[in-house]
Design a protein around this motif. Sequence first.
Motif, PDB file in Angstrom:
ATOM      1  N   ASN A  17       0.598  -1.196   0.047  1.00  0.00           N
ATOM      2  CA  ASN A  17       0.020   0.007   0.122  1.00  0.00           C
ATOM      3  C   ASN A  17       0.914   0.999  -0.013  1.00  0.00           C
ATOM      4  O   ASN A  17       0.874   1.947   1.012  1.00  0.00           O
ATOM      5  CB  ASN A  17      -1.022  -0.062   1.151  1.00  0.00           C
ATOM      6  CG  ASN A  17      -1.986  -1.012   1.164  1.00  0.00           C
ATOM      7  OD1 ASN A  17      -2.299  -1.536   0.204  1.00  0.00           O
ATOM      8  ND2 ASN A  17      -2.296  -1.499   2.322  1.00  0.00           N
ATOM      9  N   LYS A  20      -0.797   6.879  -2.873  1.00  0.00           N
ATOM     10  CA  LYS A  20      -1.906   7.625  -2.433  1.00  0.00           C
ATOM     11  C   LYS A  20      -2.517   8.528  -3.680  1.00  0.00           C
ATOM     12  O   LYS A  20      -1.697   9.094  -4.258  1.00  0.00           O
ATOM     13  CB  LYS A  20      -1.469   8.328  -1.347  1.00  0.00           C
ATOM     14  CG  LYS A  20      -2.618   9.145  -0.621  1.00  0.00           C
ATOM     15  CD  LYS A  20      -1.922   9.773   0.730  1.00  0.00           C
ATOM     16  CE  LYS A  20      -3.031  10.323   1.570  1.00  0.00           C
ATOM     17  NZ  LYS A  20      -3.506   9.626   2.652  1.00  0.00           N
ATOM     18  N   LYS A  21      -3.756   8.391  -3.758  1.00  0.00           N
ATOM     19  CA  LYS A  21      -4.387   9.440  -4.737  1.00  0.00           C
ATOM     20  C   LYS A  21      -4.469  10.905  -4.100  1.00  0.00           C
ATOM     21  O   LYS A  21      -4.869  11.121  -2.944  1.00  0.00           O
ATOM     22  CB  LYS A  21      -5.719   8.931  -4.678  1.00  0.00           C
ATOM     23  CG  LYS A  21      -6.560   9.482  -6.008  1.00  0.00           C
ATOM     24  CD  LYS A  21      -6.376   8.661  -7.188  1.00  0.00           C
ATOM     25  CE  LYS A  21      -7.384   9.189  -8.312  1.00  0.00           C
ATOM     26  NZ  LYS A  21      -6.871   8.994  -9.358  1.00  0.00           N
ATOM     27  N   GLU A  26      -1.476   9.918  -8.859  1.00  0.00           N
ATOM     28  CA  GLU A  26      -1.076   9.092  -7.917  1.00  0.00           C
ATOM     29  C   GLU A  26       0.277   9.537  -7.304  1.00  0.00           C
ATOM     30  O   GLU A  26       1.107   9.721  -7.886  1.00  0.00           O
ATOM     31  CB  GLU A  26      -1.255   7.634  -8.460  1.00  0.00           C
ATOM     32  CG  GLU A  26      -2.492   7.263  -8.515  1.00  0.00           C
ATOM     33  CD  GLU A  26      -2.465   5.778  -8.879  1.00  0.00           C
ATOM     34  OE1 GLU A  26      -1.487   5.152  -9.410  1.00  0.00           O
ATOM     35  OE2 GLU A  26      -3.376   5.106  -8.926  1.00  0.00           O
ATOM     36  N   LEU A  29       4.522   6.748  -2.350  1.00  0.00           N
ATOM     37  CA  LEU A  29       5.104   6.930  -1.001  1.00  0.00           C
ATOM     38  C   LEU A  29       6.207   6.284  -0.747  1.00  0.00           C
ATOM     39  O   LEU A  29       7.186   6.866   0.147  1.00  0.00           O
ATOM     40  CB  LEU A  29       3.886   6.749   0.197  1.00  0.00           C
ATOM     41  CG  LEU A  29       2.474   7.465   0.110  1.00  0.00           C
ATOM     42  CD1 LEU A  29       1.531   6.734   0.789  1.00  0.00           C
ATOM     43  CD2 LEU A  29       2.574   8.946   0.078  1.00  0.00           C
ATOM     44  N   ASN A 164      -9.335   3.414   7.917  1.00  0.00           N
ATOM     45  CA  ASN A 164      -9.151   4.715   8.155  1.00  0.00           C
ATOM     46  C   ASN A 164      -8.829   5.300   9.719  1.00  0.00           C
ATOM     47  O   ASN A 164      -9.214   6.510   9.981  1.00  0.00           O
ATOM     48  CB  ASN A 164     -10.114   5.753   7.299  1.00  0.00           C
ATOM     49  CG  ASN A 164      -9.915   5.347   5.750  1.00  0.00           C
ATOM     50  OD1 ASN A 164      -8.897   5.257   5.378  1.00  0.00           O
ATOM     51  ND2 ASN A 164     -11.030   5.447   5.175  1.00  0.00           N
ATOM     52  N   TRP A 192      -3.603  11.456   8.597  1.00  0.00           N
ATOM     53  CA  TRP A 192      -3.122  10.816   7.653  1.00  0.00           C
ATOM     54  C   TRP A 192      -3.587   9.203   7.536  1.00  0.00           C
ATOM     55  O   TRP A 192      -3.486   8.736   6.589  1.00  0.00           O
ATOM     56  CB  TRP A 192      -1.557  10.839   7.804  1.00  0.00           C
ATOM     57  CG  TRP A 192      -0.887  10.338   8.856  1.00  0.00           C
ATOM     58  CD1 TRP A 192      -0.418  11.142  10.046  1.00  0.00           C
ATOM     59  CD2 TRP A 192      -0.968   8.819   9.496  1.00  0.00           C
ATOM     60  NE1 TRP A 192      -0.101  10.412  11.173  1.00  0.00           N
ATOM     61  CE2 TRP A 192      -0.409   8.880  10.800  1.00  0.00           C
ATOM     62  CE3 TRP A 192      -1.232   7.582   8.894  1.00  0.00           C
ATOM     63  CZ2 TRP A 192      -0.195   8.094  11.633  1.00  0.00           C
ATOM     64  CZ3 TRP A 192      -0.887   6.484   9.719  1.00  0.00           C
ATOM     65  CH2 TRP A 192      -0.452   6.672  11.141  1.00  0.00           C
TER      66      TRP A 192
END
Length: 193
Positions: A17, A20-21, A26, A29, A164, A192
């Motif tokens: 993962n 991040k959009k 995109e 990270l 989240n 975040w």
Amino acid sequence: MKATHSFLIEPLGNRYNNVKKVGDSELILNSEILNHEFVNRQAVVKATPTAFDTNIRVSDTVIVHHNVFRRWHDTYGNEKNSKAFFDEDTYIVSEDQIFLYKSKDNWKACNGYCFVQPIKQRNNLAEEVEEQCVGIVKYTDGVNDIGELVGFTPFSTYEFIIDNTKLYRVLNKFITIKYEYQGDEEAYNPSWA
């Protein structure tokens, strides 16, 4: 295909993962395989063990150990898959590598674990934004009650982002105290998450 003592799972999304959009673009990270924080920890169960009964069912979403989908380099610099790897869509994991499962839209902790949400720091003079070793039980195996304010031993947590929300996985044996609510406790979730 079924395993005798293991679960067969597949990653929910990619193995990592690390994207991040941001608007229409995109943002990558992390581009290295060493950092465990960017390894995907969510999976879908493809098959359950045949040797014992479990509350986890086929198609349940599970939260697994960070090394399940992780890639690593051996001593010669060759990139390798984890020992759980069977093929890109199938991984073989033992029961102790699954910490949380979602069945019928409800998260439930596996035996021996609970997930605790940290609370905001109540001491205005402290530098930390969250209270150390204190939190609110969010998911439990039934040993603790959901919503309880608990204290746990230092260095006994592993951080997860579930729906989240920043949560700590804590073994039940490391929960050392159950507090009474004072009325000024507020759950902490960083922007975040």
